[in-house]
Design an enzyme around this catalytic site. Structure first.
Site, PDB file in Angstrom:
ATOM      1  N   MET A   4     -12.018   5.022  -0.511  1.00 30.78           N
ATOM      2  CA  MET A   4     -12.664   5.357   0.765  1.00 30.78           C
ATOM      3  C   MET A   4     -13.309   6.727   0.583  1.00 30.78           C
ATOM      4  O   MET A   4     -12.863   7.744   1.123  1.00 30.78           O
ATOM      5  CB  MET A   4     -11.627   5.346   1.893  1.00 30.78           C
ATOM      6  N   ASP A  43      -4.740   3.934  -1.729  1.00 29.82           N
ATOM      7  CA  ASP A  43      -5.822   4.310  -0.817  1.00 29.82           C
ATOM      8  C   ASP A  43      -6.298   5.732  -1.100  1.00 29.82           C
ATOM      9  O   ASP A  43      -5.608   6.699  -0.789  1.00 29.82           O
ATOM     10  CB  ASP A  43      -5.321   4.226   0.623  1.00 29.82           C
ATOM     11  N   MET A  62     -11.804  -5.315   5.804  1.00 27.54           N
ATOM     12  CA  MET A  62     -10.886  -4.388   6.476  1.00 27.54           C
ATOM     13  C   MET A  62     -10.597  -4.872   7.885  1.00 27.54           C
ATOM     14  O   MET A  62     -11.513  -5.195   8.648  1.00 27.54           O
ATOM     15  CB  MET A  62     -11.492  -2.985   6.521  1.00 27.54           C
ATOM     16  N   HIS A 115      -1.514  -1.242  -4.122  1.00 25.55           N
ATOM     17  CA  HIS A 115      -2.782  -0.833  -3.507  1.00 25.55           C
ATOM     18  C   HIS A 115      -2.717   0.672  -3.253  1.00 25.55           C
ATOM     19  O   HIS A 115      -1.771   1.164  -2.637  1.00 25.55           O
ATOM     20  CB  HIS A 115      -2.943  -1.607  -2.198  1.00 25.55           C
ATOM     21  N   HIS A 140      -8.447   1.509  -3.678  1.00 26.68           N
ATOM     22  CA  HIS A 140      -9.339   1.370  -2.530  1.00 26.68           C
ATOM     23  C   HIS A 140     -10.004   2.734  -2.315  1.00 26.68           C
ATOM     24  O   HIS A 140      -9.367   3.654  -1.792  1.00 26.68           O
ATOM     25  CB  HIS A 140      -8.501   0.922  -1.322  1.00 26.68           C
ATOM     26  N   SER A 144       0.843  -1.189   0.000  1.00 21.29           N
ATOM     27  CA  SER A 144       0.000   0.000   0.000  1.00 21.29           C
ATOM     28  C   SER A 144       0.881   1.243   0.000  1.00 21.29           C
ATOM     29  O   SER A 144       1.649   1.485   0.933  1.00 21.29           O
ATOM     30  CB  SER A 144      -0.891  -0.004   1.245  1.00 21.29           C
ATOM     31  N   MET A 191      -8.748   8.667  -0.225  1.00 22.02           N
ATOM     32  CA  MET A 191      -9.564   9.113   0.925  1.00 22.02           C
ATOM     33  C   MET A 191     -10.030  10.536   0.684  1.00 22.02           C
ATOM     34  O   MET A 191      -9.238  11.401   0.299  1.00 22.02           O
ATOM     35  CB  MET A 191      -8.716   9.086   2.193  1.00 22.02           C
ATOM     36  N   ASP A 209      -7.025  -6.091   4.576  1.00 20.45           N
ATOM     37  CA  ASP A 209      -6.353  -4.790   4.510  1.00 20.45           C
ATOM     38  C   ASP A 209      -6.353  -4.136   5.887  1.00 20.45           C
ATOM     39  O   ASP A 209      -7.421  -3.857   6.439  1.00 20.45           O
ATOM     40  CB  ASP A 209      -7.083  -3.901   3.498  1.00 20.45           C
TER      41      ASP A 209
END
Ligand code: DX5
Ligand code: ZN
Length: 229
Positions: A71, A38, A140, A36, A69, A11, A40, A178
């Site tokens: 979020m 993330d 998660m 990966h 991912h 990540s 956000m 994750d």
């Protein structure tokens, strides 16, 4: 039963943002299977990370599959931008504000793979009706928002349920884990049936990237060999 493909996805949230190219080179050379990323938005989670521009900069540097991912509160609004930026798998949260079925359909229309993520407190039943259409179920094991948190082992039954469901459907979807995935946690997740392991601090934290990935690889293979069926 043929051995399942076990994939390690570092990540980038835990990497040095001022040297992402170096981080990508390091994990590629050490045999990572995917990256990966993330995303956000400061609404779905309290933190803000990055958006499509960074994803396309990463895309330009690697051929590894990019696992995004998301979020974010409104995945439908952004799927197209993230797909165009080079995301291969678009993983949205079931707890986001858009209708999950619509998100899955939209992601497939864009030609991407699609995954659904569950926060630690979200019951497995929430993903069941969608499972057949998914390429990935992401469990998660920390509360989303930050890297470097402690692995919550009480989500392992959800990993086992996801594995049982994917097997029952005869599918090839990945079961991902994750958050806080150390080599110790990776063994347990693999035993429970995870096939895709997101690792932030355990790759980019202490120690060297190649040695960290090697330890994680040993851990997931060991766990999978002792899988509970
Ligand atoms: C947390 C993110 C994770 C995080 C993992 O919200 O979804 O992907 O970067 O980092 P570690 O492995 O350090 O928990
Ligand atoms: Zn993540």
């Amino acid at each position: 039963m043929p051995a399942r493909r076990l994939r390690l996805a570092p990540s980038l949230l835990s990497a040095d943002f001022a040297d992402l190219a170096g981080a990508i080179r390091a994990v590629e050379a050490a045999g990572a299977d995917a990256l990966h990323l993330d995303v956000m938005d400061g609404h779905f989670v309290p933190n803000i990370s990055f958006g499509p521009a960074l994803v396309s900069a990463v895309r330009a540097r690697t051929k590894l599959p990019l696992d995004l991912h998301l979020m974010i509160e409104r995945p439908l609004r952004y799927l197209e931008s993230f797909r165009q930026a080079g995301g291969d798998t678009l993983v949205f949260h079931l707890e986001a504000k858009d209708d999950p079925r619509e998100v899955v359909r939209a992601a497939h229309r864009l030609g991407g793979q699609v995954g659904a993520a569950l926060r630690p407190g979200t019951p497995f039943a929430e993903v069941e009706p969608l499972a057949e259409e998914l390429d990935q179920i992401l469990v998660m094991s920390v509360h989303p928002g930050f890297s470097g948190q402690k692995f919550l082992a009480d989500v392992l039954p959800k990993v086992a349920s996801a594995r049982a469901l994917v097997d029952r459907l005869g599918g090839t979807a990945d079961v991902s884990i994750d958050g806080g995935v150390t080599d110790v946690a990776a063994v347990e997740a693999a035993r429970a049936g995870a096939t895709f392991f997101v690792c932030g601090n355990s790759v980019f934290g202490e120690g060297s990237v190649p040695e960290n990935l090697r330890k994680l690889r040993v851990a997931v293979e060991d766990g999978a060999a002792r899988a509970v069926r």
